[in-house]
Design a protein around this motif. Structure first.
Motif, mmCIF file in Angstrom:
data_model
loop_
_atom_site.group_PDB
_atom_site.id
_atom_site.type_symbol
_atom_site.label_atom_id
_atom_site.label_comp_id
_atom_site.label_asym_id
_atom_site.label_seq_id
_atom_site.Cartn_x
_atom_site.Cartn_y
_atom_site.Cartn_z
ATOM 1 N N ARG B 95 40.456 47.441 40.066
ATOM 2 C CA ARG B 95 39.090 47.699 40.410
ATOM 3 C C ARG B 95 38.873 48.901 41.108
ATOM 4 O O ARG B 95 37.979 49.607 40.989
ATOM 5 N N THR B 96 39.948 49.404 41.912
ATOM 6 C CA THR B 96 39.724 50.607 42.752
ATOM 7 C C THR B 96 39.830 51.629 41.775
ATOM 8 O O THR B 96 38.912 52.808 41.765
ATOM 9 N N PHE B 97 40.561 51.747 40.690
ATOM 10 C CA PHE B 97 40.480 52.710 39.636
ATOM 11 C C PHE B 97 39.170 52.719 39.000
ATOM 12 O O PHE B 97 38.650 53.670 38.609
ATOM 13 N N LEU B 98 38.681 51.735 38.452
ATOM 14 C CA LEU B 98 37.346 51.495 37.874
ATOM 15 C C LEU B 98 36.420 52.243 38.832
ATOM 16 O O LEU B 98 35.225 53.041 38.126
ATOM 17 N N ARG B 99 36.320 51.750 40.068
ATOM 18 C CA ARG B 99 35.413 52.300 41.033
ATOM 19 C C ARG B 99 35.444 53.888 41.139
ATOM 20 O O ARG B 99 34.518 54.625 40.982
ATOM 21 N N MET B 100 36.598 54.352 41.098
ATOM 22 C CA MET B 100 36.777 55.846 41.328
ATOM 23 C C MET B 100 36.544 56.395 40.047
ATOM 24 O O MET B 100 35.503 57.632 39.742
ATOM 25 N N MET B 101 36.621 56.025 38.557
ATOM 26 C CA MET B 101 36.224 56.335 37.405
ATOM 27 C C MET B 101 34.376 56.478 37.352
ATOM 28 O O MET B 101 33.940 57.349 36.759
ATOM 29 N N GLY B 102 34.020 55.562 37.818
ATOM 30 C CA GLY B 102 32.554 55.188 37.902
ATOM 31 C C GLY B 102 31.820 56.330 38.852
ATOM 32 O O GLY B 102 31.068 57.171 38.483
ATOM 33 N N GLU B 103 32.599 56.473 39.863
ATOM 34 C CA GLU B 103 31.888 57.583 40.682
ATOM 35 C C GLU B 103 32.109 58.948 40.260
ATOM 36 O O GLU B 103 31.145 59.890 40.347
ATOM 37 N N LEU B 104 33.247 59.300 39.644
ATOM 38 C CA LEU B 104 33.590 60.503 39.010
ATOM 39 C C LEU B 104 32.407 60.823 38.103
ATOM 40 O O LEU B 104 32.031 61.982 37.552
ATOM 41 N N ARG B 105 32.058 59.786 37.190
ATOM 42 C CA ARG B 105 31.196 59.748 36.354
ATOM 43 C C ARG B 105 29.502 59.881 36.750
ATOM 44 O O ARG B 105 28.379 59.548 35.996
ATOM 45 N N GLY B 106 29.501 59.895 38.024
ATOM 46 C CA GLY B 106 27.919 59.793 38.658
ATOM 47 C C GLY B 106 27.428 58.491 39.019
ATOM 48 O O GLY B 106 26.279 58.405 39.316
ATOM 49 N N LEU B 107 28.210 57.407 38.688
ATOM 50 C CA LEU B 107 27.434 56.101 39.164
ATOM 51 C C LEU B 107 27.472 55.909 40.592
ATOM 52 O O LEU B 107 28.628 56.238 41.234
ATOM 53 N N ILE B 120 34.749 44.625 33.751
ATOM 54 C CA ILE B 120 35.735 43.568 33.737
ATOM 55 C C ILE B 120 35.465 42.438 32.754
ATOM 56 O O ILE B 120 36.451 41.830 32.476
ATOM 57 N N GLU B 121 34.303 41.900 33.047
ATOM 58 C CA GLU B 121 33.931 40.913 32.057
ATOM 59 C C GLU B 121 34.395 40.903 30.692
ATOM 60 O O GLU B 121 34.759 40.237 29.786
ATOM 61 N N ARG B 122 33.569 42.273 30.046
ATOM 62 C CA ARG B 122 33.838 42.471 28.747
ATOM 63 C C ARG B 122 35.096 42.698 28.266
ATOM 64 O O ARG B 122 35.525 42.371 26.975
ATOM 65 N N PHE B 123 35.983 43.138 28.919
ATOM 66 C CA PHE B 123 37.171 43.342 28.628
ATOM 67 C C PHE B 123 38.178 42.317 29.042
ATOM 68 O O PHE B 123 39.673 42.696 28.975
ATOM 69 N N GLY B 124 37.896 41.323 29.605
ATOM 70 C CA GLY B 124 38.786 40.331 30.036
ATOM 71 C C GLY B 124 39.781 40.610 31.022
ATOM 72 O O GLY B 124 40.986 40.287 31.041
ATOM 73 N N LEU B 125 39.019 41.259 32.214
ATOM 74 C CA LEU B 125 40.160 41.886 33.036
ATOM 75 C C LEU B 125 40.091 40.969 34.352
ATOM 76 O O LEU B 125 40.854 41.520 35.391
ATOM 77 N N GLU B 126 39.401 39.780 34.279
ATOM 78 C CA GLU B 126 39.127 38.977 35.634
ATOM 79 C C GLU B 126 40.540 38.589 36.295
ATOM 80 O O GLU B 126 40.550 38.816 37.489
ATOM 81 N N GLU B 127 41.381 38.049 35.539
ATOM 82 C CA GLU B 127 42.542 37.792 36.185
ATOM 83 C C GLU B 127 43.505 38.866 36.582
ATOM 84 O O GLU B 127 44.395 38.661 37.646
ATOM 85 N N VAL B 128 43.295 40.185 36.333
ATOM 86 C CA VAL B 128 44.202 41.234 36.771
ATOM 87 C C VAL B 128 43.589 42.348 37.508
ATOM 88 O O VAL B 128 44.009 43.468 38.005
ATOM 89 N N GLN B 129 42.277 41.857 37.953
ATOM 90 C CA GLN B 129 41.079 42.874 38.693
ATOM 91 C C GLN B 129 41.921 43.332 40.139
ATOM 92 O O GLN B 129 41.522 44.481 40.631
ATOM 93 N N ARG B 130 42.684 42.531 40.626
ATOM 94 C CA ARG B 130 43.254 43.033 42.150
ATOM 95 C C ARG B 130 44.419 43.524 41.834
ATOM 96 O O ARG B 130 45.223 43.919 43.003
ATOM 97 N N ARG B 131 45.215 43.498 40.702
ATOM 98 C CA ARG B 131 46.492 44.036 40.549
ATOM 99 C C ARG B 131 46.558 45.314 40.365
ATOM 100 O O ARG B 131 45.814 46.215 40.049
ATOM 101 N N ARG B 132 47.637 45.964 40.681
ATOM 102 C CA ARG B 132 48.061 47.306 40.493
ATOM 103 C C ARG B 132 48.391 47.755 39.038
ATOM 104 O O ARG B 132 48.833 46.984 38.294
ATOM 105 N N ILE B 133 47.726 48.837 38.555
ATOM 106 C CA ILE B 133 47.792 48.848 36.929
ATOM 107 C C ILE B 133 49.337 49.230 36.701
ATOM 108 O O ILE B 133 49.618 48.726 35.555
ATOM 109 N N GLY B 134 50.105 49.850 37.439
ATOM 110 C CA GLY B 134 51.558 49.983 37.238
ATOM 111 C C GLY B 134 52.090 48.463 36.833
ATOM 112 O O GLY B 134 53.387 48.719 35.990
ATOM 113 N N VAL B 135 51.745 47.490 37.077
ATOM 114 C CA VAL B 135 52.445 46.254 36.957
ATOM 115 C C VAL B 135 51.881 45.594 35.931
ATOM 116 O O VAL B 135 52.173 44.354 35.157
ATOM 117 N N LEU B 136 50.908 46.056 35.134
ATOM 118 C CA LEU B 136 50.079 45.513 34.042
ATOM 119 C C LEU B 136 50.963 45.899 32.647
ATOM 120 O O LEU B 136 51.700 46.583 32.690
#
Lengths: 265, 242
Positions: B95-107, B120-136
């Motif tokens: 979630r933090t990563f997506l927020r950062m990328m969104g902000e960098l793109r002006g959202l 998150i919904e479109r790409f089925g990320l609900e169950e991992v949205q709070r996890r660190r990307i490194g453990v995915l």
């Protein structure tokens, strides 16, 4: 600060504090500066005690029996400043080495630089977050000395000037480290360069015997040591700030230039 | 509706090595266009030039008439890029990563929150949205990479080797996601998996040693048998050239 720059700045701080290096460096610096400051304070107290004991042994106490050169400036602030600067030099490359090099090695710079972010924004966020870390290191390390100095009325203005000098010096050393990190994707190479360059320009007095007076004076103006020395004496000069600012500007320009160079290679 | 891409005689040299030689092609709005070729064919080089990460040695690429050389930042606002081997910040939460990328793109504000929820919904990320990307797993990382590229709903999506290292099930899922992007977005897909190009793409360009060998439509590929047959035939013909 723009929203994008703020987002990048937060990302840099998050990445910095996600690594154990930040905590190790912070702890080591605070411990070393604390121990060495108290060591100098202890030496200063012992000297005062010795001179005053001799005076008492000779038949009475007279504050004038303590030689003028034995004062808090010479025995505490200047030696402490020299030690602090060496500790900064020892630990800062460990922080700066990964900032650009890691991004390049992992390829995440490709992700950033294809989002319409300007290279200067990326570099600015990286530089600012590192300088904030330097400020944090110095601020935490200042707590104990500040408490002692305030309690014993040794001269808070000297301590303040000393820390201002250390901040300017620390930021300049960090800027050199960041510039080195931006030139390579190897963190080892970045660290070696970040140790070597500040050491090379730290002090040129050893070259004075073989140089003419004019060149020796010029080199002295370029040496890092000569610029933080005056802060330790409690003298705050604009030209010292300009010197440190110049190094920061150069480091920033190299960082931006290296990103643009990668694009055009 | 997607973006229109026009590459004009794009060449990229690294010293004496020519990574891309006089590449010219056009891609229409909403098309899923594949770039296939063996390793070292120049696929990633072309994508890096298109995304403004590298400058071409000569030539230019235009996105909706805007030159990527002259208007790099404007072009970049119109595209989402999924790098080869998802290059993500592994110490960030999804979630933090997506927020950062969104902000960098002006959202910002509600638009940013909505874009993150949708991704998150479109790409089925609900169950991992709070996890660190490194453990995915690799599959989830690739989804996160796709999600960040689509946050600002760009007309052009550039995807480099999306299924490398994924298991067959993950590959099938990801191909379906890519197929679903066509029409609304122009998708430029680089791959050396011929099956992937065959399944997903409306047209494919075959690159070999930095040169464009042929552009074929899905129908042409079908008429000639399979893309594999066409690929072997064309690359062998190229190898015979002096």
């Amino acid at each position: 600060m723009t929203r994008r720059l703020w987002a990048l700045f937060r990302k840099e701080l998050r990445t910095l504090f996600a690594s154990p290096i930040a905590y190790i460096v912070l702890t080591a610096f605070v411990a070393l500066t604390g121990v060495y400051f108290f060591q100098h304070l202890l030496t200063y107290n012992r000297l005062l005690f010795v001179f005053q004991s001799e005076a008492i042994g000779a038949g009475g106490f007279d504050a004038g029996t303590v030689p003028l050169q034995v004062n808090s400036l010479n025995e505490l602030f200047i030696p402490a400043s020299n030690d602090f600067s060496l500790f900064l030099l020892a630990v800062l490359p460990l922080v700066t080495m990964r900032v650009f090099a890691e991004e390049r090695a992992h390829g995440t710079d490709e992700l950033l630089l294809t989002t319409s972010i300007r290279p200067w924004e990326v570099a600015l966020a990286k530089h600012l977050s590192t300088y904030v870390f330097v400020f944090l290191m110095l601020a935490v390390s200042a707590i104990y000395p500040a408490a002692v100095v305030a309690k014993s009325r040794l001269g808070m203005e000297h301590l303040l000037a000393l820390y201002m000098g250390q901040l300017g010096y620390g930021v300049a050393v960090a800027a050199i480290g960041l510039a080195c990190s931006s030139l390579t994707q190897s963190q080892i190479v970045a660290a070696v360069l970040a140790y070597a360059i500040p050491f090379m320009i730290l002090d040129f007095t050893w070259l004075h015997p073989v140089l003419s007076e004019g060149i020796a004076e010029l080199l002295n103006e370029l040496a890092l040591q000569s610029h933080f020395d005056s802060f330790a004496r409690g003298v705050i000069e604009l030209r010292r700030g300009i010197y440190f600012g110049g190094i920061v500007a150069l480091g920033f320009t190299i960082s931006v230039g290296s990103m643009e160079f990668t694009r055009a290679r | 509706m997607g973006a229109k891409i026009e590459a004009k005689e794009v060449t990229k040299r690294f010293g004496n090595h020519v990574a891309l030689s006089n590449l010219s092609l056009e891609i229409g709005e909403g098309e899923i266009f594949g770039i296939i070729g063996p390793n070292g064919a120049g696929k990633t080089t072309f994508l890096r030039i298109l995304t403004g990460y590298w400058l071409p040695s000569s030539g230019d690429v235009c996105v909706d008439g805007l030159s990527v050389v002259k208007n790099r930042f404007t072009v970049q606002k119109r595209l989402g890029y999924v790098c080869e081997q998802p290059k993500l910040y592994t110490d960030h939460g999804v979630r933090t990563f997506l927020r950062m990328m969104g902000e960098l793109r002006g959202l910002k504000g509600v638009a940013l929150d909505e874009a993150i929820e949708q991704a998150i919904e479109r790409f089925g990320l609900e169950e991992v949205q709070r996890r660190r990307i490194g453990v995915l797993s690799k599959g989830f990382r690739q989804r996160v990479s796709l999600a960040q590229a689509l946050l600002h709903d760009p007309p052009l999506i550039v995807i480099d080797e999306p299924t490398v290292g994924l298991d067959p099930r993950q590959q099938i899922e990801l191909r379906r996601m890519i197929q679903a992007l066509g029409g609304r977005h122009t998708v430029l897909l680089s791959t050396h998996h011929l099956r992937e190009a065959e399944v997903c793409c409306d047209r494919v360009a075959l690159l070999d040693r930095g040169r464009l060998v042929q552009i074929a439509t899905a129908e042409e590929v079908e008429m000639g048998g399979t893309l594999e047959t066409l690929f072997l035939e064309l690359t062998e013909r190229e190898e015979e050239k002096p």
